[in-house]
Design a protein around this motif. Structure first.
Motif, PDB file in Angstrom:
ATOM      1  N   GLU A  68      -7.402   2.623  -2.861  1.00 37.00           N
ATOM      2  CA  GLU A  68      -7.018   2.702  -1.454  1.00 37.00           C
ATOM      3  C   GLU A  68      -8.128   3.389  -0.666  1.00 37.00           C
ATOM      4  O   GLU A  68      -8.439   2.994   0.446  1.00 37.00           O
ATOM      5  CB  GLU A  68      -5.728   3.491  -1.322  1.00 37.00           C
ATOM      6  CG  GLU A  68      -5.211   3.561   0.085  1.00 37.00           C
ATOM      7  CD  GLU A  68      -3.906   4.313   0.115  1.00 37.00           C
ATOM      8  OE1 GLU A  68      -3.923   5.461   0.589  1.00 37.00           O
ATOM      9  OE2 GLU A  68      -2.893   3.764  -0.331  1.00 37.00           O
ATOM     10  N   ASP A  69      -8.746   4.438  -1.248  1.00 38.25           N
ATOM     11  CA  ASP A  69      -9.808   5.154  -0.565  1.00 38.25           C
ATOM     12  C   ASP A  69     -11.065   4.313  -0.416  1.00 38.25           C
ATOM     13  O   ASP A  69     -11.842   4.500   0.519  1.00 38.25           O
ATOM     14  CB  ASP A  69     -10.167   6.432  -1.331  1.00 38.25           C
ATOM     15  CG  ASP A  69      -9.019   7.440  -1.301  1.00 38.25           C
ATOM     16  OD1 ASP A  69      -8.139   7.327  -0.419  1.00 38.25           O
ATOM     17  OD2 ASP A  69      -9.005   8.331  -2.164  1.00 38.25           O
ATOM     18  N   THR A 121      -4.747   6.039  -6.062  1.00 39.21           N
ATOM     19  CA  THR A 121      -5.249   6.348  -4.722  1.00 39.21           C
ATOM     20  C   THR A 121      -6.718   5.989  -4.560  1.00 39.21           C
ATOM     21  O   THR A 121      -7.178   5.822  -3.439  1.00 39.21           O
ATOM     22  CB  THR A 121      -5.055   7.838  -4.389  1.00 39.21           C
ATOM     23  OG1 THR A 121      -5.713   8.626  -5.368  1.00 39.21           O
ATOM     24  CG2 THR A 121      -3.593   8.188  -4.335  1.00 39.21           C
ATOM     25  N   GLU A 122      -7.451   5.837  -5.664  1.00 39.49           N
ATOM     26  CA  GLU A 122      -8.888   5.559  -5.599  1.00 39.49           C
ATOM     27  C   GLU A 122      -9.161   4.223  -4.907  1.00 39.49           C
ATOM     28  O   GLU A 122      -9.993   4.135  -4.028  1.00 39.49           O
ATOM     29  CB  GLU A 122      -9.471   5.555  -7.009  1.00 39.49           C
ATOM     30  CG  GLU A 122     -10.932   5.142  -7.030  1.00 39.49           C
ATOM     31  CD  GLU A 122     -11.424   4.865  -8.439  1.00 39.49           C
ATOM     32  OE1 GLU A 122     -12.597   5.152  -8.690  1.00 39.49           O
ATOM     33  OE2 GLU A 122     -10.640   4.349  -9.248  1.00 39.49           O
ATOM     34  N   TYR A 167      -4.795   9.503  -9.520  1.00 35.82           N
ATOM     35  CA  TYR A 167      -6.151   9.296  -8.998  1.00 35.82           C
ATOM     36  C   TYR A 167      -6.477   7.805  -8.918  1.00 35.82           C
ATOM     37  O   TYR A 167      -6.990   7.330  -7.905  1.00 35.82           O
ATOM     38  CB  TYR A 167      -7.170  10.017  -9.883  1.00 35.82           C
ATOM     39  CG  TYR A 167      -8.599   9.675  -9.520  1.00 35.82           C
ATOM     40  CD1 TYR A 167      -9.195  10.234  -8.413  1.00 35.82           C
ATOM     41  CD2 TYR A 167      -9.334   8.772 -10.284  1.00 35.82           C
ATOM     42  CE1 TYR A 167     -10.496   9.909  -8.062  1.00 35.82           C
ATOM     43  CE2 TYR A 167     -10.623   8.440  -9.944  1.00 35.82           C
ATOM     44  CZ  TYR A 167     -11.198   9.016  -8.836  1.00 35.82           C
ATOM     45  OH  TYR A 167     -12.483   8.686  -8.489  1.00 35.82           O
ATOM     46  N   ARG A 205       1.151   4.114  -2.841  1.00 36.21           N
ATOM     47  CA  ARG A 205       0.953   5.509  -2.449  1.00 36.21           C
ATOM     48  C   ARG A 205       2.150   6.361  -2.905  1.00 36.21           C
ATOM     49  O   ARG A 205       1.970   7.468  -3.411  1.00 36.21           O
ATOM     50  CB  ARG A 205       0.777   5.610  -0.937  1.00 36.21           C
ATOM     51  CG  ARG A 205       0.290   6.969  -0.487  1.00 36.21           C
ATOM     52  CD  ARG A 205       0.035   7.063   1.016  1.00 36.21           C
ATOM     53  NE  ARG A 205      -0.734   5.940   1.510  1.00 36.21           N
ATOM     54  CZ  ARG A 205      -0.331   5.124   2.496  1.00 36.21           C
ATOM     55  NH1 ARG A 205       0.824   5.310   3.095  1.00 36.21           N
ATOM     56  NH2 ARG A 205      -1.093   4.124   2.897  1.00 36.21           N
ATOM     57  N   ARG A 215       1.761  12.265  -9.387  1.00 33.91           N
ATOM     58  CA  ARG A 215       1.163  13.579  -9.133  1.00 33.91           C
ATOM     59  C   ARG A 215       2.213  14.683  -9.244  1.00 33.91           C
ATOM     60  O   ARG A 215       1.965  15.717  -9.874  1.00 33.91           O
ATOM     61  CB  ARG A 215       0.533  13.583  -7.735  1.00 33.91           C
ATOM     62  CG  ARG A 215      -0.359  14.762  -7.450  1.00 33.91           C
ATOM     63  CD  ARG A 215      -1.035  14.656  -6.081  1.00 33.91           C
ATOM     64  NE  ARG A 215      -1.897  13.495  -6.002  1.00 33.91           N
ATOM     65  CZ  ARG A 215      -1.663  12.423  -5.238  1.00 33.91           C
ATOM     66  NH1 ARG A 215      -0.616  12.367  -4.471  1.00 33.91           N
ATOM     67  NH2 ARG A 215      -2.502  11.410  -5.227  1.00 33.91           N
ATOM     68  N   LYS A 224       0.834  -1.213   0.000  1.00 30.39           N
ATOM     69  CA  LYS A 224       0.000   0.000   0.000  1.00 30.39           C
ATOM     70  C   LYS A 224       0.863   1.255   0.000  1.00 30.39           C
ATOM     71  O   LYS A 224       0.573   2.217  -0.704  1.00 30.39           O
ATOM     72  CB  LYS A 224      -0.925   0.008   1.215  1.00 30.39           C
ATOM     73  CG  LYS A 224      -2.064  -0.973   1.111  1.00 30.39           C
ATOM     74  CD  LYS A 224      -2.970  -0.858   2.316  1.00 30.39           C
ATOM     75  CE  LYS A 224      -4.092  -1.878   2.227  1.00 30.39           C
ATOM     76  NZ  LYS A 224      -5.008  -1.772   3.360  1.00 30.39           N
ATOM     77  N   ALA A 266       1.882   6.866  -6.598  1.00 33.23           N
ATOM     78  CA  ALA A 266       0.863   7.887  -6.890  1.00 33.23           C
ATOM     79  C   ALA A 266       1.421   9.283  -6.658  1.00 33.23           C
ATOM     80  O   ALA A 266       1.173  10.207  -7.457  1.00 33.23           O
ATOM     81  CB  ALA A 266      -0.375   7.670  -6.028  1.00 33.23           C
ATOM     82  N   GLU A 267       2.192   9.449  -5.604  1.00 37.52           N
ATOM     83  CA  GLU A 267       2.807  10.748  -5.315  1.00 37.52           C
ATOM     84  C   GLU A 267       3.794  11.129  -6.421  1.00 37.52           C
ATOM     85  O   GLU A 267       3.849  12.290  -6.838  1.00 37.52           O
ATOM     86  CB  GLU A 267       3.504  10.721  -3.962  1.00 37.52           C
ATOM     87  CG  GLU A 267       4.120  12.039  -3.559  1.00 37.52           C
ATOM     88  CD  GLU A 267       3.122  13.181  -3.489  1.00 37.52           C
ATOM     89  OE1 GLU A 267       3.508  14.320  -3.831  1.00 37.52           O
ATOM     90  OE2 GLU A 267       1.951  12.955  -3.118  1.00 37.52           O
TER      91      GLU A 267
END
Length: 183
Positions: free
Chosen positions: A180-181, A177-178, A174, A134, A141, A130, A137-138
């Motif tokens: 994970e959310d 992270t989606e 997105y 993450r 971004r 995870k 994703a960072e």
């Protein structure tokens, strides 16, 4: 004979048609000059700003691709989720390299004594899947944000490509992270 002066039949100076033809000729010459190969080099022989921008974008995409590869090597179970995004990043690398003619030397890295460019170190990856996702994703971004800022000074062709790839990077962030959310 009339008591007032009449305008001469033809005015002195260039005619409207002559001006329009001259303007069209100047515009054509400017367009042809913009399409020549010299646009890839400055007057002093260095690569143009557009070529340097494409080379830097290709380098950034290659680094991101290495991050994907490192995460997939550390966590093969994420292949179903990361594989398609990695494939897109690989296509971004190819698009930038194609637009530079495949010649994208690293502007800051010196060549090794053998003449080959030095190999970039493998990015560090968290042991927790995870956290690794993450971090990926960072990275997506951050790169999308940098490319968005680079659009301000980019020429039209490079701007379109950068905008497209920046939008894809934001979508990747997105998507990473989606899931994970949702959990």
């Amino acid at each position: 004979m009339p008591s007032y002066r009449t305008a001469p039949r033809s005015r002195p100076g260039p005619r409207r048609r002559s001006l329009l033809a001259g303007a069209a000729g100047v515009a054509s010459a400017a367009l042809l000059a913009g399409c020549s190969d010299s646009a890839d080099s400055d007057a002093d022989g260095r690569p143009s700003a557009a070529r340097r921008l494409r080379a830097a974008a290709a380098k950034d995409s290659r680094e991101l691709l290495r991050r994907y590869d490192a995460v997939l090597a550390a966590h093969p179970s994420l292949d179903g989720r990361l594989g398609p995004l990695r494939g897109e990043v690989k296509r971004h690398v190819e698009a930038f390299e194609k637009s530079t003619g495949g010649n994208t030397p690293s502007p800051t890295a010196p060549a090794s004594p053998s003449g080959a460019p030095p190999k970039a170190p493998t990015p560090r990856v968290s042991t927790d899947p995870k956290t690794a996702v993450r971090d990926l994703a960072e990275a997506e971004r951050e790169l999308a944000d940098r490319r968005g800022k680079a659009l301000l000074d980019a020429p039209a062709e490079e701007g379109r490509l950068l905008a497209s790839v920046a939008a894809a990077g934001a979508a990747h962030a997105y998507l990473l992270t989606e899931k994970e959310d949702d959990k």
